[in-house]
Design an enzyme around this catalytic site. Structure first.
Site, mmCIF file in Angstrom:
data_model
loop_
_atom_site.group_PDB
_atom_site.id
_atom_site.type_symbol
_atom_site.label_atom_id
_atom_site.label_comp_id
_atom_site.label_asym_id
_atom_site.label_seq_id
_atom_site.Cartn_x
_atom_site.Cartn_y
_atom_site.Cartn_z
ATOM 1 N N GLU A 186 -39.570 33.542 10.109
ATOM 2 C CA GLU A 186 -39.467 31.530 10.302
ATOM 3 C C GLU A 186 -40.674 30.993 10.958
ATOM 4 O O GLU A 186 -41.058 31.177 12.531
ATOM 5 C CB GLU A 186 -38.475 31.286 11.041
ATOM 6 C CG GLU A 186 -37.658 30.012 11.722
ATOM 7 C CD GLU A 186 -36.661 29.962 12.076
ATOM 8 O OE1 GLU A 186 -36.352 30.853 13.611
ATOM 9 O OE2 GLU A 186 -35.735 28.940 12.350
ATOM 10 N N LYS A 209 -24.233 26.230 28.462
ATOM 11 C CA LYS A 209 -25.549 26.219 29.475
ATOM 12 C C LYS A 209 -26.276 25.652 27.839
ATOM 13 O O LYS A 209 -26.524 26.331 27.126
ATOM 14 C CB LYS A 209 -25.325 27.923 29.748
ATOM 15 C CG LYS A 209 -27.189 28.414 30.332
ATOM 16 C CD LYS A 209 -28.029 29.058 30.178
ATOM 17 C CE LYS A 209 -28.483 29.284 29.312
ATOM 18 N NZ LYS A 209 -30.152 28.678 28.808
ATOM 19 N N GLU A 253 -25.067 31.291 15.842
ATOM 20 C CA GLU A 253 -26.024 30.058 14.399
ATOM 21 C C GLU A 253 -26.876 30.647 15.074
ATOM 22 O O GLU A 253 -27.887 29.870 15.913
ATOM 23 C CB GLU A 253 -25.669 29.102 14.411
ATOM 24 C CG GLU A 253 -23.904 28.153 14.423
ATOM 25 C CD GLU A 253 -23.289 29.407 13.414
ATOM 26 O OE1 GLU A 253 -24.139 29.147 12.330
ATOM 27 O OE2 GLU A 253 -22.385 29.143 13.198
ATOM 28 N N CYS A 311 -33.053 24.681 12.173
ATOM 29 C CA CYS A 311 -32.598 25.932 11.637
ATOM 30 C C CYS A 311 -32.266 26.405 9.819
ATOM 31 O O CYS A 311 -32.744 26.745 9.129
ATOM 32 C CB CYS A 311 -31.468 25.779 11.892
ATOM 33 S SG CYS A 311 -30.296 25.383 11.567
HETATM 34 P P1 NAD Z 1 -33.516 30.449 21.462
HETATM 35 O O1 NAD Z 1 -32.654 31.778 20.992
HETATM 36 O O2 NAD Z 1 -35.332 30.531 22.512
HETATM 37 O O3 NAD Z 1 -32.751 29.971 23.017
HETATM 38 C C1 NAD Z 1 -31.867 29.399 22.863
HETATM 39 C C2 NAD Z 1 -30.787 29.121 23.863
HETATM 40 O O4 NAD Z 1 -30.359 30.434 24.532
HETATM 41 C C3 NAD Z 1 -31.738 28.878 25.372
HETATM 42 O O5 NAD Z 1 -30.534 28.447 25.822
HETATM 43 C C4 NAD Z 1 -31.479 30.013 25.833
HETATM 44 O O6 NAD Z 1 -31.843 29.897 27.554
HETATM 45 C C5 NAD Z 1 -31.149 30.786 26.107
HETATM 46 N N1 NAD Z 1 -31.442 32.245 25.961
HETATM 47 C C6 NAD Z 1 -32.777 32.799 25.545
HETATM 48 N N2 NAD Z 1 -32.571 34.284 25.992
HETATM 49 C C7 NAD Z 1 -31.769 34.269 26.362
HETATM 50 C C8 NAD Z 1 -30.378 36.139 26.198
HETATM 51 N N3 NAD Z 1 -30.846 36.783 26.489
HETATM 52 N N4 NAD Z 1 -29.188 35.467 26.742
HETATM 53 C C9 NAD Z 1 -28.293 34.571 26.665
HETATM 54 N N5 NAD Z 1 -29.083 33.480 26.819
HETATM 55 C C10 NAD Z 1 -31.267 32.755 25.719
HETATM 56 O O7 NAD Z 1 -33.668 29.456 20.623
HETATM 57 P P2 NAD Z 1 -34.743 27.928 20.764
HETATM 58 O O8 NAD Z 1 -36.303 27.849 20.910
HETATM 59 O O9 NAD Z 1 -34.200 27.331 21.616
HETATM 60 O O10 NAD Z 1 -33.815 27.578 19.299
HETATM 61 C C11 NAD Z 1 -34.272 27.004 18.102
HETATM 62 C C12 NAD Z 1 -34.052 28.698 17.606
HETATM 63 O O11 NAD Z 1 -32.287 28.130 17.291
HETATM 64 C C13 NAD Z 1 -34.793 28.604 16.249
HETATM 65 O O12 NAD Z 1 -34.748 30.312 15.195
HETATM 66 C C14 NAD Z 1 -33.712 27.670 15.177
HETATM 67 O O13 NAD Z 1 -33.579 28.901 13.609
HETATM 68 C C15 NAD Z 1 -32.123 28.284 15.836
HETATM 69 N N6 NAD Z 1 -31.505 27.349 15.970
HETATM 70 C C16 NAD Z 1 -30.231 27.682 14.414
HETATM 71 C C17 NAD Z 1 -29.063 26.534 14.693
HETATM 72 C C18 NAD Z 1 -28.036 26.903 13.429
HETATM 73 O O14 NAD Z 1 -27.223 26.432 13.351
HETATM 74 N N7 NAD Z 1 -27.621 28.498 12.587
HETATM 75 C C19 NAD Z 1 -28.954 25.466 15.396
HETATM 76 C C20 NAD Z 1 -30.511 24.796 15.901
HETATM 77 C C21 NAD Z 1 -31.203 25.940 16.063
#
Ligand code: NAD
Length: 481
Positions: free
Chosen positions: A383, A183, A255, A289
């Site tokens: 963050e 997804k 992650e 991130c």
């Molecule tokens: P997010 O957590 O809002 O969403 C990520 C994904 O999770 C999306 O596909 C979203 O639809 C899905 N999602 C949302 N709620 C959910 C739920 N309850 N159950 C299952 N899936 C759900 O993150 P974002 O805004 O898309 O991305 C930014 C964040 O990602 C930042 O915090 C960043 O630090 C982190 N990030 C981490 C890494 C890493 O490798 N550690 C890499 C890239 C981004």
């Protein structure tokens, strides 16, 4: 490669059991942050479509897992290679949908996606178990072996800031014999779909690789589906915690977010540290991130560091992400912009000084340097995910270390010093999955395990760590009677 409707806006489709179909749920349009115009759209999958994707994956996995490793590896290398001629086109779509510069998108598509996916396949070709000796000396007839078996169906969920990169997780899960339901983020849907289409149509058997779209509820349907045995998630810590609660007893590779400190000590090479701070704070407009979210600077060199950083920040070229010369693009979404503005305003209200930047123009936010930042301010503790360099002044390396570690996050940290002794003390003392000495927080090493301490994640990806994350260890003992 594109599917367009009457309005000529390309639509991302789901892939379920080898068929490309529109989701049955509501439609979401993606607005390009650089132009403000609709650039793509997607219909969310229904819960029934998630169920169909998982069931197709369960069926296909049984046959896929029986194939020899070398055959799965060859198929996947061909599928990844099929993407190579399209890297430029896919990079354009990444930039259009989420706004990072074309050079940043090229880096995601080439080194981070194509190269790391191929490395995962090559690692898997030699991935195997072990044959430990039996524990008990009396067991002279016993022989032991440990093997790694696929878990079954992997549910993979990815964020908008690296919309295509989760293909690496898909490849790692597939090569060790799992099937996948991915997804991608609903905020940047088309670029992953275009990459997935090339990948899937280069010879993958139907059903082993599925794509569904949706928001939190569809993500949760995937996480809680009884047919999904392992979740690979890249995203925020808040959602990672929700997933941990919803998944129950399932394998998790998480992650999550970060709040990376970059420590600059009094014996640092200041010019090199300034350049590294620019790259760590402003790469992808800070929407990474591993971005440096706190610059912890020794008081002896603070003023010189600040004046050089301000000078370099003023020279940064912000603009059209499609222009090769642009160094910083727009902020991807309004919710991210609102948080950046809130954090900068909170810091200013508590006494921090805006040395440069601090203003928005549409979806662009100026590269910003803040001095007088202290722990306790939102910009220091949370963050921010924006182009802000918040500077915390300290009197010693020990104080810097304590502040760096006083955080719920532990993803990527950095330290600048010319002393070998201090370098080791800091590298060993910083509580993070990645530490760069005389490098930036974004300078983590692709050939090592990647992941976070504390609330920055569970498990490690890349190399053998990814392959172990998507397998079950089984120990078999034989009695040679
Ligand atoms: P997010 O957590 O809002 O969403 C990520 C994904 O999770 C999306 O596909 C979203 O639809 C899905 N999602 C949302 N709620 C959910 C739920 N309850 N159950 C299952 N899936 C759900 O993150 P974002 O805004 O898309 O991305 C930014 C964040 O990602 C930042 O915090 C960043 O630090 C982190 N990030 C981490 C890494 C890493 O490798 N550690 C890499 C890239 C981004």
């Amino acid at each position: 490669m594109l599917t367009t409707n009457d309005d000529n806006i390309p639509e991302a489709l789901c892939l379920i059991d080898g068929q490309w179909i529109a989701g049955e749920g509501p439609c979401k349009e993606t607005i390009s942050p650089s132009t403000g115009k609709p650039v793509s759209k997607v219909h969310y999958a229904s819960a029934a479509q998630v169920d169909a994707a998982v069931k197709a994956a369960e069926r296909a996995q049984l046959e896929w897992a029986k194939r020899p490793m070398a055959e799965r590896a060859d198929i996947l290398i061909r599928a990844v290679d099929a993407i190579v001629p399209h890297v430029e086109e896919l990079s354009v779509w990444v930039s259009r949908e989420m706004g990072k510069t074309i050079n940043e998108s090229r880096y995601e598509m080439g080194p981070l996606t194509v190269d790391v996916s191929k490395a995962a396949v090559e690692d898997a070709r030699r991935f195997g178990g072990s044959a430990p000796p039996p524990y008990d000396a009396a067991h002279t007839t016993r022989r032991v072996m440990t093997v790694y078996e696929p878990i079954g169906v992997a549910g993979l969920i990815s964020p908008w800031n690296f919309p295509v990169d989760m293909l690496v997780g898909c490849v790692a899960a597939l090569v060790v014999g799992n099937a996948v339901v991915w997804k991608p983020s609903e905020w940047a849907p088309l670029s992953p779909q275009l990459a997935a289409r090339i990948f899937a149509e280069a010879g993958l058997p139907a059903g082993i690789f599925n794509l569904v779209y949706g928001g939190p509820e569809i993500g949760e349907a995937l996480v809680t589906h009884p047919g999904v045995g392992v979740i690979g998630f890249i995203g925020s810590t808040a959602v990672g915690e929700q997933i941990t609660r919803a998944a129950g007893v399932k394998r998790l590779l998480l992650e999550l977010g970060g709040n990376g400190p970059m420590v600059v000590l009094d014996d640092a090479d200041i010019d090199a540290a300034v350049q590294s701070a620019v790259e760590s704070c402003f790469y992808m407009a800070g929407q990474v991130c591993t971005a440096a979210e706190r610059l912890i600077v020794h008081e002896a060199i603070h003023d010189e560091f600040v004046s050089k950083l301000v000078e370099r920040t003023k020279a940064l070229r912000m603009g059209d992400p499609m222009d090769d010369l642009t160094e910083m693009g727009p902020i991807s979404e309004e919710r991210i912009m609102a948080k950046i503005e809130r954090h900068v305003e909170d810091a200013r209200a508590q006494g921090a000084t805006i040395e440069v930047g601090g203003r928005r123009d549409g979806m662009y936010y100026e590269a910003t340097v803040l001095t007088g930042v202290r722990p306790g301010m939102q910009i220091a503790d949370e963050e921010t995910f924006g182009p802000v360099a918040p500077i915390i002044k300290v009197a010693s390396a020990a104080e810097a270390l304590a502040i760096a570690n006083d955080s719920p996050y532990g993803l990527s940290m950095a330290v600048w010093t010319s002393s070998l002794k201090t370098a080791f003390e800091m590298a060993e003392g910083l509580q993070a999955g990645a530490v760069a000495v005389n490098g930036g927080t974004n300078d983590w090493e692709i050939n090592g395990p990647f992941g976070g301490y504390k609330k920055s994640g569970i498990g490690r990806e890349l190399g053998e760590d990814s392959l172990r994350a998507f397998t079950n260890a089984k120990t078999i003992s034989f009695n040679t009677l």
